[in-house]
Write an enzyme that holds these catalytic residues in place. Structure first.
Site, PDB file in Angstrom:
ATOM      1  N   SER A  62       0.830  -1.191   0.000  1.00  0.00           N
ATOM      2  CA  SER A  62       0.000   0.000   0.000  1.00  0.00           C
ATOM      3  C   SER A  62       0.879   1.261   0.000  1.00  0.00           C
ATOM      4  O   SER A  62       1.744   1.396  -0.859  1.00  0.00           O
ATOM      5  CB  SER A  62      -0.967  -0.024   1.186  1.00  0.00           C
ATOM      6  OG  SER A  62      -2.003   0.906   0.998  1.00  0.00           O
ATOM      7  N   ASP A  66      -7.547  -3.261  -7.963  1.00  0.00           N
ATOM      8  CA  ASP A  66      -7.106  -2.985  -6.604  1.00  0.00           C
ATOM      9  C   ASP A  66      -8.271  -2.468  -5.763  1.00  0.00           C
ATOM     10  O   ASP A  66      -8.887  -1.446  -6.072  1.00  0.00           O
ATOM     11  CB  ASP A  66      -5.968  -1.956  -6.630  1.00  0.00           C
ATOM     12  CG  ASP A  66      -5.385  -1.712  -5.265  1.00  0.00           C
ATOM     13  OD1 ASP A  66      -5.982  -0.933  -4.500  1.00  0.00           O
ATOM     14  OD2 ASP A  66      -4.340  -2.304  -4.946  1.00  0.00           O
ATOM     15  N   HIS A 101      -6.058  -6.189  -2.124  1.00  0.00           N
ATOM     16  CA  HIS A 101      -5.128  -5.112  -1.795  1.00  0.00           C
ATOM     17  C   HIS A 101      -4.154  -5.636  -0.747  1.00  0.00           C
ATOM     18  O   HIS A 101      -4.576  -6.057   0.340  1.00  0.00           O
ATOM     19  CB  HIS A 101      -5.881  -3.889  -1.253  1.00  0.00           C
ATOM     20  CG  HIS A 101      -5.019  -2.687  -1.004  1.00  0.00           C
ATOM     21  ND1 HIS A 101      -4.435  -1.961  -2.014  1.00  0.00           N
ATOM     22  CD2 HIS A 101      -4.632  -2.086   0.155  1.00  0.00           C
ATOM     23  CE1 HIS A 101      -3.736  -0.957  -1.499  1.00  0.00           C
ATOM     24  NE2 HIS A 101      -3.836  -1.015  -0.175  1.00  0.00           N
TER      25      HIS A 101
END
Length: 330
Positions: A112, A208, A275
């Site tokens: 991330s 995503d 994700h």
């Protein structure tokens, strides 16, 4: 040695107001962070969970600066210190003094906002070691796209523009990037990856989950909530919404087209609504992990890192992949 930027759910702060709020949470101060974190996936010390890296030294760098470890400024009126770059440098100096300088192999990883940090600091990480050390970088869910949102705007660009402005990143970002592009564009990975000299692996879901929720269809771009159900559960998307997401995937694949040509780089782009897949055990290496060409993420990354074979794994488009661990919010 695996160096992991720990920032899952970290995001960024792009206004003075939310930076002030952020400093009273675990995302802005170590005072509020959990005291222990479980090491799973790429950080697991069990061979059956992490076949290639289980016996490495593993370190997590906690994230609290709100700019993917790049800020170096302050706002005295708001009592804010933006010191991500200094945190990075201090952490590296401390680890080098404790023996990291003697590592024969090193991998800088992150997911991330930490995946973006892995890209931003990849070449800098390489310079810490002698040329004889094998150094590579892994960005998991860090390929944030400068995409058009469902309203025709650019919600994530607006966020990144705020991060750059509030934290003064135009003074920090490398001049070889800012000489060619505006500072905000220099925070988008798609504009950076072709200039990274160190071997880099991009692990990303083509759909995503975070980008769908926060970049493509955030509330500001969808005030009437037309995307509410779809962005929480892909099975509730209309045909036109799925097509919008397919266009997003195509834009992502176009952005990495040149990157994937280099044999030193690696790709694992699966057609999942996910994700961060490297730190979760079920998506990294398990009996039912996501696969591309019958290979899970862990083995793909291992093959690439140890030069067993080149890895340029790009999944077919949704809904072909039945191995995904798709994220769904009820």
């Amino acid at each position: 040695m695996i160096m992991e930027f720990y920032s899952y759910g970290g995001g960024w702060c792009n206004t003075v107001r939310n930076c002030v709020f952020r400093k009273t949470t675990r995302r802005g101060s170590s005072k509020f962070m959990e005291k222990q974190i479980q090491f799973t996936g790429i950080l697991s010390n069990k061979a059956e969970e992490n076949p290639d890296f289980f016996n490495w030294n593993r370190v997590k760098v906690r994230y609290c600066d709100g700019a993917s470890f790049t800020g170096d400024s302050e706002n005295k009126d708001a009592l804010l210190q933006f010191r991500g770059q200094r945190i990075w440098e201090a952490a590296m100096a401390d680890l080098m003094s404790k023996g990291m300088r003697n590592a024969q192999q090193a991998l800088l990883s992150g997911c991330s906002a930490g995946g973006l940090a892995s890209i931003l600091h990849c070449d800098e990480f390489r310079t810490l070691f002698p040329s004889s050390t094998k150094v590579k970088c892994l960005s998991d869910a860090g390929l944030f796209m400068d995409a058009t949102d469902v309203s025709g705007g650019h919600a994530l660009r607006d966020v990144f523009k705020g991060v750059v402005s509030v934290q003064g990143l135009q003074k920090i970002l490398p001049s070889n990037w800012t000489n060619k592009l505006d500072p905000t564009s220099c925070f988008f990975p798609q504009n950076l990856i072709s200039n990274i000299k160190t071997p880099l692996f991009l692990l990303n879901a083509a759909y995503d989950f975070w980008q769908i929720q926060s970049s493509l269809a955030p509330p500001v771009a969808d005030p009437h909530g037309l995307w509410h159900d779809c962005k929480l559960n892909y099975e509730k998307c209309s045909a036109s919404q799925i097509q919008f997401l397919q266009d997003f995937r195509n834009d992502m694949l176009n952005a990495i087209k040149g990157f994937g040509v280099s044999t030193q780089n690696g790709l694992f782009i699966n057609s999942c609504f996910a994700h961060c897949q490297s730190e979760r055990q079920d998506t990294w290496f398990a009996d039912d992990s996501p696969l591309i060409d019958n290979k899970p993420v862990a083995l793909a990354v291992g093959d690439w890192y140890f030069d067993r074979e080149g890895v340029n794994a790009i999944d077919c488009a949704y809904p072909c992949d039945k191995t995904c661990h798709n994220m769904v919010s009820k």
